[in-house]
Design a protein around this motif. Structure first.
Motif, PDB file in Angstrom:
ATOM      1  N   LYS A 484       0.821  -1.203   0.000  1.00 52.42           N
ATOM      2  CA  LYS A 484       0.000   0.000   0.000  1.00 52.42           C
ATOM      3  C   LYS A 484       0.860   1.260   0.000  1.00 52.42           C
ATOM      4  N   LEU A 485       1.907   1.270   0.828  1.00 49.91           N
ATOM      5  CA  LEU A 485       2.759   2.445   0.910  1.00 49.91           C
ATOM      6  C   LEU A 485       3.557   2.644  -0.372  1.00 49.91           C
ATOM      7  N   HIS A 486       4.002   1.533  -0.961  1.00 54.03           N
ATOM      8  CA  HIS A 486       4.727   1.617  -2.229  1.00 54.03           C
ATOM      9  C   HIS A 486       3.840   2.267  -3.305  1.00 54.03           C
ATOM     10  N   ALA A 487       2.620   1.775  -3.431  1.00 45.80           N
ATOM     11  CA  ALA A 487       1.697   2.321  -4.427  1.00 45.80           C
ATOM     12  C   ALA A 487       1.308   3.749  -4.083  1.00 45.80           C
ATOM     13  N   GLY A 488       1.090   4.022  -2.793  1.00 47.44           N
ATOM     14  CA  GLY A 488       0.702   5.365  -2.384  1.00 47.44           C
ATOM     15  C   GLY A 488       1.789   6.390  -2.666  1.00 47.44           C
ATOM     16  N   LEU A 489       3.071   5.989  -2.530  1.00 46.79           N
ATOM     17  CA  LEU A 489       4.163   6.911  -2.801  1.00 46.79           C
ATOM     18  C   LEU A 489       4.244   7.235  -4.294  1.00 46.79           C
ATOM     19  N   VAL A 490       4.060   6.211  -5.123  1.00 48.37           N
ATOM     20  CA  VAL A 490       4.141   6.406  -6.568  1.00 48.37           C
ATOM     21  C   VAL A 490       2.947   7.197  -7.088  1.00 48.37           C
ATOM     22  N   ASP A 493      -0.952   9.071  -3.122  1.00 47.54           N
ATOM     23  CA  ASP A 493      -2.170   8.797  -2.355  1.00 47.54           C
ATOM     24  C   ASP A 493      -1.873   9.025  -0.874  1.00 47.54           C
ATOM     25  N   HIS A 494      -2.674   9.848  -0.220  1.00 49.62           N
ATOM     26  CA  HIS A 494      -2.421  10.195   1.178  1.00 49.62           C
ATOM     27  C   HIS A 494      -2.894   9.135   2.170  1.00 49.62           C
ATOM     28  N   THR A 495      -3.976   8.452   1.857  1.00 54.20           N
ATOM     29  CA  THR A 495      -4.659   7.605   2.839  1.00 54.20           C
ATOM     30  C   THR A 495      -3.746   6.571   3.495  1.00 54.20           C
ATOM     31  N   PRO A 496      -2.986   5.774   2.731  1.00 61.76           N
ATOM     32  CA  PRO A 496      -2.168   4.762   3.396  1.00 61.76           C
ATOM     33  C   PRO A 496      -1.119   5.353   4.337  1.00 61.76           C
ATOM     34  N   PHE A 497      -0.670   6.578   4.074  1.00 61.53           N
ATOM     35  CA  PHE A 497       0.359   7.175   4.930  1.00 61.53           C
ATOM     36  C   PHE A 497      -0.241   7.707   6.233  1.00 61.53           C
ATOM     37  N   VAL A 498      -1.459   8.234   6.159  1.00 58.42           N
ATOM     38  CA  VAL A 498      -2.124   8.657   7.395  1.00 58.42           C
ATOM     39  C   VAL A 498      -2.363   7.439   8.286  1.00 58.42           C
ATOM     40  N   GLU A 499      -2.839   6.345   7.697  1.00 52.09           N
ATOM     41  CA  GLU A 499      -3.088   5.123   8.462  1.00 52.09           C
ATOM     42  C   GLU A 499      -1.792   4.530   9.006  1.00 52.09           C
ATOM     43  N   SER A 500      -0.757   4.516   8.181  1.00 57.46           N
ATOM     44  CA  SER A 500       0.518   3.956   8.625  1.00 57.46           C
ATOM     45  C   SER A 500       1.132   4.780   9.749  1.00 57.46           C
ATOM     46  N   GLY A 501       0.985   6.109   9.675  1.00 61.14           N
ATOM     47  CA  GLY A 501       1.509   6.955  10.740  1.00 61.14           C
ATOM     48  C   GLY A 501       0.858   6.665  12.069  1.00 61.14           C
TER      49      GLY A 501
END
Length: 697
Positions: A484-490, A493-501
């Motif tokens: 998710k983070l790999h795809a979100g970085l490319v 996409d903000h959502t996976p990073f807010v959740e991961s944080g």
């Protein structure tokens, strides 16, 4: 019949004194000692003298004490203690008097003999020389009494009545020097005048002793008005200004005689240290300057040099004009000097006053051709893509950029603004611009650090020699969160990073970002939006932090000075910073795979096909709603960050980027990659495929 001699004896006895007749009775009275006859008294005295003569003479210093036992034998008597104290005090007073008599007031420093400070490019060629003394002496009568009173209230309230020295201040400074601690204030105006006029600025015990005797001598031989005049003409006010006349022009553009009491109070405030109290040097300085300005005005009321009614008239802070760079520092030169000076102050403890005094030879890491290439890349994109005359949104656009050598952290180029003489703020080394999506790689890395093997590495389809149009890498066994983070970085996409944080912990994300080199004071509040880049690192710091992804988890500290000397003596504290472990090599490799894909999809391959070096990139995108646009691109040789934003001097917050460069600019995010690409193709030499380094695990 009595004989004649018996009759004479009886008559003699009858005429004797009553005291003599009563003597036998007195001797018989209880509790009284009979009076000794003179013969006996003399005999007793002779006995005491004989016994005293037989006793050995006591030494002059009875220590250890005779006739005492235990602890009392080793406790000095009060006679010995007081005697030694008087002896020491007398000797010290005699020495003081002898030294004072021999001290002569030397000739003042010749300001015309001061040397400039010379800055050199990385190749050893001369960049610029600065530090000519900016001073114009004025008579005390040309300085308003209100300014004089402000300085006295702030620096030495009893100036006109003291002896010229503060023994407590000198003693405190001497103790701190011996202990290796920072010296504190406490010097009188006379002492500061003596230091400015006759002595060096070095903080040593020897210099403090000289200062003491010279201050006493000057105070006894010179009128206080002459001392105050000399102090006001020799003191450092910051902004390359020595003396109150130069300071009045530097801060308010007027001669000293036209300063009002409020302006005079601010100039008195910066005497404490322009680096901390010049309000133009940041919001922290602004607050400190205002607090001290208020205190000085209140202090004048407390000391009776200003009435409360007059004090009530000064409620508005006397905002000084922006600093002006000398013309020798036009273009990018002033920004380069600014970065070097900050580095010297933080690493070597050199002050702005030291630098202005001159005499330094400073060898920098800046490469002239790369500085020129970066400036040309910025100006090229601005000229081609922005039109402030036709689009109001293109007005007030600022760019800041920094390029760092990936291997050792040397800063080779910066772009601080259009011209250091006209635009004072260094855009390359200032905080206040949100990093937005450029901060996401640190969130990704922090999440991977919580998993074994860095969340496992994606497949080698992301290798550096992959074709630019190759498909997205398919992870081989990574965790779901890593995907998710790999795809979100490319895809920005903000959502996976807010959740991961939230899952990882914002404190851990912050700690990792700081470990890579971002400053603690640039970090935002630990709120959910923290993970999508509300922090405001500088371009220099963000370029340095990205080196951790290139260097397999090791970050390098940005530095701008290789060495510095003064009077043929090397300046300490400038050793090259060593790389530090910020994350595991597995984590760095996993994040690098995503950053390489961002790079290829954003800027494509270099035009020179021989130079197909691997590159890593982080950027802002159309989904960011912050008032900034970033692109950080890194190769094995250079890590370069570019920031674009809008700001006005009279507006505290950033202006919106919506519409900058037209509707297709993605809120300006299209321009930093173009600047990076133009610079990188000019600054990075071409390499054949055989020379191109490959990614290592």
């Amino acid at each position: 019949m009595k004989l004649p001699h018996k009759r004479r004896a009886e008559r003699k006895d009858a005429t004797a004194r009553p005291e003599q007749r009563r003597e036998p009775q007195r001797a018989l009275r209880p509790g009284r000692r009979p009076r000794q006859r003179p013969g006996r008294r003399r005999a007793k005295s002779r006995g005491r003298a004989a016994r005293k003569a037989r006793r050995p003479l006591r030494p002059l210093i009875d220590f250890p004490r005779r006739g005492r036992r235990g602890r009392r034998r080793w406790t000095p008597s009060w006679k010995l203690t007081s005697g030694l104290f008087l002896l020491f005090a007398g000797g010290l007073a005699g020495l003081f008097a002898a030294v004072y008599a021999q001290v002569e007031i030397p000739d003042p420093h010749d300001s015309a003999s001061r040397q400039g400070t010379v800055y050199y490019w990385a190749d050893g060629s001369r960049m610029v020389s600065v530090g000519d003394v900016n001073r114009q002496d004025v008579k005390l009568s040309q300085v308003p009494e209100s300014v004089q009173r402000a300085v006295i209230a702030a620096e030495n309230a009893d100036f006109y009545s003291d002896s010229g020295v503060s023994v407590a201040g000198i003693g405190r400074a001497a103790v701190n020097i011996v202990k290796g601690e920072e010296t504190q204030g406490g010097s009188t105006i006379t002492q500061q005048y003596v230091k400015n006029t006759y002595l060096s600025q070095e903080q040593t015990v020897e210099r403090k002793i000289k200062e003491l005797f010279l201050s006493l001598k000057v105070s006894n031989q010179r009128p206080k008005t002459e001392i105050l005049e000399g102090y006001l003409n020799t003191s450092w006010f910051g902004r390359d200004a020595y003396g109150v006349q130069a300071a009045a022009y530097a801060y308010y553009g007027i001669p000293a005689k036209d300063l009002n009491p409020s302006q005079g109070a601010l100039l008195a405030a910066v005497l404490k240290g322009a680096e901390s109290f010049d309000p133009s040097l940041g919001p922290g300085n602004r607050q400190r300057a205002e607090d001290r300005w208020k205190w000085i005005l209140d202090r004048q009321v407390a000391t009776g040099s200003m009435s409360a009614a007059e004090r009530a008239r000064y409620t508005d802070f006397p905002e000084p004009k922006p600093p002006v760079k000398p013309t020798s520092q036009a273009g990018q030169t002033g920004y380069l000097v600014d970065i070097v000076n900050k580095y010297l102050k933080s690493r070597a403890g050199i002050t702005g006053k030291d630098l202005a005094a001159g005499g330094y030879s400073i060898h920098t890491t800046f490469e002239k051709d790369k500085v020129q290439a970066l400036a040309e890349a910025v100006e090229q994109v601005r000229a081609e893509r922005l039109d402030p005359k036709k689009r109001p949104e293109d007005q007030d656009v600022q760019v800041g950029a920094a390029s760092i050598r990936t291997g050792d952290g040397a800063i080779v180029a910066v772009y601080g603004g259009s011209d250091a003489v006209e635009h004072f703020t260094n855009n390359a080394d200032t905080s206040g611009v949100p990093a937005a999506s450029a901060f996401k790689p640190f969130v990704y890395a922090a999440a991977l650090e919580q998993e074994p093997d860095g969340g496992k590495r994606p497949a080698e389809s992301a290798a550096p020699d992959s074709a630019p149009d190759s498909p997205k890498p398919t992870p081989t066994g990574p965790t779901t969160e890593s995907v998710k983070l790999h795809a979100g970085l490319v895809e920005s996409d903000h959502t996976p990073f807010v959740e991961s944080g939230k899952k990882t912990g914002l404190k851990k994300v912050k700690d990792l970002a700081v470990a890579t080199g971002l400053r603690e004071d640039s970090m935002a509040k630990l709120e959910p939006t923290f993970s999508i880049g509300t922090s405001t690192p500088s371009a220099v710091r963000l370029a340095g932090a990205y080196t951790a992804f290139v260097n397999h988890g090791r970050a390098v500290e940005p530095h701008s000075v290789t060495r510095a000397e003064r009077n043929d003596a090397a300046v300490d504290g400038l050793e090259r910073p060593k790389p530090r472990r910020a994350m595991s090599s597995e984590t760095a490799a996993t994040v690098s795979a995503a950053l390489r894909q961002v790079s290829w999809s954003t800027v494509g391959p270099p035009q020179d096909q021989r130079n197909r070096l691997p590159s890593w990139a982080g950027k802002t995108g159309p989904n960011d709603r912050m008032n900034s646009a970033w692109f950080i691109g890194a190769t094995p040789e250079l890590s370069t960050s570019v920031a674009m934003f809008r700001t006005k001097p009279d507006v505290p917050q950033l202006l919106p980027m919506q519409g900058v460069g037209g509707p297709d600019s993605d809120r300006g995010s299209a321009f930093p990659p173009l600047i990076w690409k133009a610079y990188n193709e000019s600054a990075t030499p071409a390499a054949t495929p055989a020379e191109a380094p490959r990614d290592r695990p």
